[in-house]
Design a protein around this motif. Sequence first.
Motif, PDB file in Angstrom:
ATOM      1  N   UNK A  33       0.801  -1.009   0.225  1.00 12.40           N
ATOM      2  CA  UNK A  33      -0.105   0.222   0.206  1.00 12.40           C
ATOM      3  C   UNK A  33       1.008   0.844   0.433  1.00 12.40           C
ATOM      4  N   UNK A  34       0.683   2.167  -0.681  1.00 15.83           N
ATOM      5  CA  UNK A  34       1.251   3.504  -0.687  1.00 15.83           C
ATOM      6  C   UNK A  34       0.684   4.358  -0.372  1.00 15.83           C
ATOM      7  N   UNK A  35       0.800   5.340   0.373  1.00 14.53           N
ATOM      8  CA  UNK A  35       0.445   7.285   0.438  1.00 14.53           C
ATOM      9  C   UNK A  35       1.233   7.860  -0.379  1.00 14.53           C
ATOM     10  N   UNK A  36       1.410   8.669  -1.041  1.00 15.46           N
ATOM     11  CA  UNK A  36       2.397   9.852  -1.720  1.00 15.46           C
ATOM     12  C   UNK A  36       2.075  10.653  -1.567  1.00 15.46           C
ATOM     13  N   UNK A  37       3.178  12.202  -1.682  1.00 14.15           N
ATOM     14  CA  UNK A  37       2.449  13.241  -1.100  1.00 14.15           C
ATOM     15  C   UNK A  37       4.101  13.819  -1.992  1.00 14.15           C
ATOM     16  N   UNK A  38       2.820  15.364  -2.827  1.00 11.41           N
ATOM     17  CA  UNK A  38       3.792  15.975  -4.139  1.00 11.41           C
ATOM     18  C   UNK A  38       3.106  17.319  -3.943  1.00 11.41           C
ATOM     19  N   UNK A  39       3.558  18.136  -3.532  1.00 14.53           N
ATOM     20  CA  UNK A  39       2.367  19.512  -3.430  1.00 14.53           C
ATOM     21  C   UNK A  39       3.160  19.640  -5.167  1.00 14.53           C
ATOM     22  N   UNK A  40       3.080  19.156  -5.957  1.00 17.70           N
ATOM     23  CA  UNK A  40       3.385  20.019  -6.969  1.00 17.70           C
ATOM     24  C   UNK A  40       2.160  20.432  -8.500  1.00 17.70           C
ATOM     25  N   UNK A  41       1.995  20.783  -9.058  1.00 20.88           N
ATOM     26  CA  UNK A  41      -0.204  20.947  -9.174  1.00 20.88           C
ATOM     27  C   UNK A  41      -0.050  19.686 -10.119  1.00 20.88           C
ATOM     28  N   UNK A  42      -0.981  18.899 -10.098  1.00 20.66           N
ATOM     29  CA  UNK A  42      -0.964  18.084 -11.175  1.00 20.66           C
ATOM     30  C   UNK A  42      -0.482  16.880 -10.796  1.00 20.66           C
ATOM     31  N   UNK A  43      -0.103  16.555  -9.441  1.00 20.19           N
ATOM     32  CA  UNK A  43       0.847  15.541  -9.659  1.00 20.19           C
ATOM     33  C   UNK A  43      -0.130  14.069  -9.747  1.00 20.19           C
ATOM     34  N   UNK A  44      -1.032  14.059  -8.633  1.00 18.30           N
ATOM     35  CA  UNK A  44      -1.735  12.641  -8.241  1.00 18.30           C
ATOM     36  C   UNK A  44      -1.803  12.567 -10.307  1.00 18.30           C
ATOM     37  N   UNK A  45      -2.650  13.231 -11.239  1.00 23.56           N
ATOM     38  CA  UNK A  45      -2.586  12.850 -12.602  1.00 23.56           C
ATOM     39  C   UNK A  45      -1.074  12.291 -12.669  1.00 23.56           C
ATOM     40  N   UNK A  46       0.159  12.783 -13.021  1.00 21.45           N
ATOM     41  CA  UNK A  46       1.086  12.123 -13.328  1.00 21.45           C
ATOM     42  C   UNK A  46       1.151  10.956 -12.661  1.00 21.45           C
ATOM     43  N   UNK A  72      -3.241   2.905  -4.038  1.00 24.37           N
ATOM     44  CA  UNK A  72      -2.583   4.456  -3.930  1.00 24.37           C
ATOM     45  C   UNK A  72      -3.433   4.935  -2.890  1.00 24.37           C
ATOM     46  N   UNK A  73      -2.694   5.854  -2.176  1.00 28.42           N
ATOM     47  CA  UNK A  73      -3.820   7.561  -1.620  1.00 28.42           C
ATOM     48  C   UNK A  73      -2.915   8.369  -1.841  1.00 28.42           C
ATOM     49  N   UNK A  74      -2.790   9.024  -2.638  1.00 27.76           N
ATOM     50  CA  UNK A  74      -2.141  11.034  -1.997  1.00 27.76           C
ATOM     51  C   UNK A  74      -2.664  11.948  -0.949  1.00 27.76           C
ATOM     52  N   UNK A  75      -2.045  11.651  -0.120  1.00 29.99           N
ATOM     53  CA  UNK A  75      -2.166  12.819   1.116  1.00 29.99           C
ATOM     54  C   UNK A  75      -1.792  14.819   0.920  1.00 29.99           C
ATOM     55  N   UNK A  76      -2.558  15.308   2.159  1.00 33.27           N
ATOM     56  CA  UNK A  76      -2.186  16.971   1.288  1.00 33.27           C
ATOM     57  C   UNK A  76      -0.398  17.194   2.399  1.00 33.27           C
ATOM     58  N   UNK A  77      -0.102  16.230   3.276  1.00 33.78           N
ATOM     59  CA  UNK A  77       1.180  17.128   3.875  1.00 33.78           C
ATOM     60  C   UNK A  77       2.352  15.885   4.052  1.00 33.78           C
TER      61      UNK A  77
END
Length: 321
Positions: A33-46, A72-77
Amino acid sequence: MNENAFEVRKVAVIGTGVIGNGWISRFLAQGLEVIAFDPGEGAEQRTHAAIQQAWPSLVHIGLAENASADHITFVETIEEAVKDADVIQENVPEREDLKKSVLAEIDRFAKPEAIIASSTSGIMPSQLQEDLQNPGRMIVAHPFNPVYILPLVELVGGQKTDQVTIERANAFYSSINMKPLIVQKEIEGHVADRLMEALWREALHLVNDGIATTEEIDASIIYGAGLRWAQMGPFLTFHLAGGEKGMRHMLEQFGPALKLPWTKLEAPELTDELKEKVIEGCETHAGESSVYELEVKRNEFLVKLLDLVEEYWHEPMETAK
């Protein structure tokens, strides 16, 4: 603590550029299971696009029984990403100040037993550990692109890295079908990139001096050294070049040529101590196999590999002018 009791179920990926997305694809293919963080715009889509692109190769290689591209889940912090993770893989841009800041934040929020791994290609871990409250669980785990296919990962501990961290990292990356190389002494650029940089510098000299084009240099590796290196690497390749006596004869015969001005790089002094280290290393690496037996294996390998290169190299190579 017993490193064998360390179980990885959830991985955090901080920074989802090319390397970060490569890690994500590999982790997902291995059933994590992956938890991802990247503040860049469009990061999740990429990231989702990168996973989709990588998945057919991963299917061909072989997926874990519980693998899913959806785990995979993208989070905000950063705090949300790392708080429950067993391993945190940091992949932010190669700026020491930025990496140290991000790693300090990861260290602040990660659970005590979590491994913090940096994908840095050149910075030494001791430098990255300087601002950490718990530097013993931080290590460099440097992969190679594409991370989801290439198995090599260089593991480099810093001055404050605990031995158990190295052992756990070795076990973890091995468990996801990688080939960990534990670098015994930290150095800028680690091992593989320093070797590639040496070749790269010489290639640039050859182009700059009008000796060869970039295509011709690439062809010289694809159809020459690269075919041999893919199986044996530089040392065993030269071990075979020495005939029945292997590296011992090779250094005796060709060692003096290291001082000839063929390249723009200065060779090390070929002392008796260095000779014996290289000879012993090659003979140990060769094991019980004689030079003849290694040659048979090498030739069988090269015939098959050459067919593979031709299959994926569709444009004919032009004759060097």
